[in-house]
Design an enzyme around this catalytic site. Structure first.
Site, PDB file in Angstrom:
ATOM      1  N   ASP A   1       0.794  -1.145   0.032  1.00  0.00           N
ATOM      2  CA  ASP A   1       0.115   0.051   0.143  1.00  0.00           C
ATOM      3  C   ASP A   1       0.887   1.221  -0.076  1.00  0.00           C
ATOM      4  OD1 ASP A   1      -2.395   1.250   0.077  1.00  0.00           O
ATOM      5  OD2 ASP A   1      -2.511   1.281   2.261  1.00  0.00           O
TER       6      ASP A   1
ATOM      7  N   HIS B   1      -4.258   3.039  -6.927  1.00  0.00           N
ATOM      8  CA  HIS B   1      -5.515   2.712  -6.031  1.00  0.00           C
ATOM      9  C   HIS B   1      -6.740   2.653  -6.828  1.00  0.00           C
ATOM     10  CE1 HIS B   1      -3.126   3.405  -2.521  1.00  0.00           C
ATOM     11  NE2 HIS B   1      -4.174   2.761  -1.801  1.00  0.00           N
TER      12      HIS B   1
ATOM     13  N   HIS C   1      -6.668  -0.949  -7.792  1.00  0.00           N
ATOM     14  CA  HIS C   1      -7.197  -1.789  -6.753  1.00  0.00           C
ATOM     15  C   HIS C   1      -8.703  -1.883  -6.565  1.00  0.00           C
ATOM     16  CE1 HIS C   1      -9.047  -1.617  -2.832  1.00  0.00           C
ATOM     17  NE2 HIS C   1      -8.205  -2.718  -2.445  1.00  0.00           N
TER      18      HIS C   1
ATOM     19  N   HIS D   1      -5.452  -5.562   1.166  1.00  0.00           N
ATOM     20  CA  HIS D   1      -5.714  -4.299   0.194  1.00  0.00           C
ATOM     21  C   HIS D   1      -4.158  -4.186  -0.297  1.00  0.00           C
ATOM     22  CE1 HIS D   1      -6.401  -0.013  -0.443  1.00  0.00           C
ATOM     23  NE2 HIS D   1      -5.286   0.145  -0.015  1.00  0.00           N
TER      24      HIS D   1
END
Length: 380
Positions: free
Chosen positions: A174, A257, A260, A274
């Protein structure tokens, strides 16, 4: 002109170190007098005794509610009800990013203050003024933005080191995206999650997070596999939690992101952390940018050594699964997604092509570097 302002936002206080959990009551007392702790049974079994002792030492009552497992709108509303019933004036999340996102959203709706006590360093959620809300089945639904950040973020380094090493690995995935996305946002002069243009501060903290991780992630992983806290572990916890938190929020999000979020639209990826999905997003963003081959190769080698996925195979997908990849790409390029902060237009077709291309490249790079071949991820 208001749209051209630059802004940086941050939590009121950040505390990190071995044994920091024993100071929770002391710091909470400065914020409120009736805390509500939100923690699932597993987390409470690990840290409940220390939290209770800390609150009692500060003459604070001990009230706890559980956590339903998914940061959904329904779970947020449930916690709001518990807050009101308990007459709490500060909501405290003890756990991972999902618990933290629920507490931030519930604290905001209930009109009280909120604090976070992360027990893992697996995401940069603890410091931010936003929550990521998912459907009950785990698909990305929306970002919710709040007018302020948490009043307190307290991280006990030993508790983080006691958690499964895979959680710290996910946090590195992340956090590595933070600089890649902040760099892209700065180039495009796009707005950040803080509601303005990126500041030099936000962008610099994002780059510092990247530098700290490249220097310290591998020795830190070795240490936490034996549940040890070393200077490298402390640096990685800070990079994953504080530097990445400030860097993504005040530096900007971009393609990583958004991809993601697209990956969450496919059931095959459910169950992955995540940060694992974000790492696929980072690699895809580098391809979209046309980054130097040496940079992409180094990123594949480094993140594979850290323990992160670098191929579609490892997130339950395949290069010839056109329908699934189209679903990911369409979701990643929806209007309002952060992929539109890239300094060039990105279409769904571009994302599909980039996703397909990483499979062979990453597999070959790993083979040439003597790294393990990808193992297919099977959703549970």
């Amino acid at each position: 002109m208001a749209s051209a302002v630059r802004t940086v936002i941050s939590p009121g206080r950040y505390v990190q170190g071995k044994g920091a959990i024993r100071l929770l009551g002391e710091y909470l007392k400065q914020i409120g007098s009736t805390p509500l702790i939100v923690a699932d049974d597993l987390v409470w079994g690990l840290v409940g005794h220390d939290i209770e002792a800390s609150l009692k030492a500060a003459d604070l009552p001990v009230n706890r509610t559980g956590f339903g497992g998914v940061p959904s709108a329904h779970e947020v509303d449930r916690v709001v009800g518990v807050i009101r019933e308990a007459g709490a004036d500060v909501a405290v999340a003890a756990g991972g990013g999902s618990t933290i996102d629920v507490v931030k959203a519930a604290g905001h709706l209930a009109g009280i203050r909120w604090a976070n006590c992360p027990t893992v360093a697996s995401t940069d959620a603890p410091c931010s003024a936003l929550s990521v809300i998912y459907t009950e089945t785990g698909e990305f639904e929306e970002y919710r933005f709040f007018p302020r950040n948490p009043d307190l973020v307290l991280v006990d380094s030993q508790i983080v080191a006691n958690a499964p090493a895979s959680m710290l690995v996910a946090g590195v995935g992340d956090a590595l995206a933070t600089w890649l996305e902040a760099r892209a946002t700065a180039r495009s002069s796009s707005h950040t999650m803080a509601g303005g243009l990126p500041t030099l501060t936000g962008t610099a903290l994002a780059q510092l997070s990247w530098d700290v991780l490249w220097e310290n992630a591998l020795p830190a992983m070795d240490a936490v596999r034996d549940h040890q806290v070393t200077p490298a572990v402390e640096k990685v916890i800070e990079a994953n939690t504080l530097l990445s938190g400030l860097g993504f929020e005040s530096g900007g999000l971009a393609a990583a992101h958004a991809i993601h979020n697209g990956l969450t639209a496919v059931a095959a990826t459910h169950g992955l952390a995540h940060g694992e999905k974000v790492n696929i997003g980072s690699l895809t963003q580098l391809v979209l940018e046309g980054a130097p081959t040496s940079d992409i190769r180094e990123f594949v080698e480094f993140t594979t050594r850290v323990g992160l996925p670098t191929t579609l195979t490892e997130v339950g997908l395949s290069a010839d699964d056109t329908d699934a990849l189209r679903t990911v790409a369409d979701a990643a390029t929806l209007e309002g997604e952060t992929i539109h902060s890239m300094p060039f237009e990105v279409r769904s077709d571009d994302v599909v092509s980039a996703l397909v291309s990483i499979e062979r490249f990453a597999t070959r790079t790993r083979e040439e570097a003597g790294l393990p071949a990808p193992v297919r991820y099977e959703a549970h």
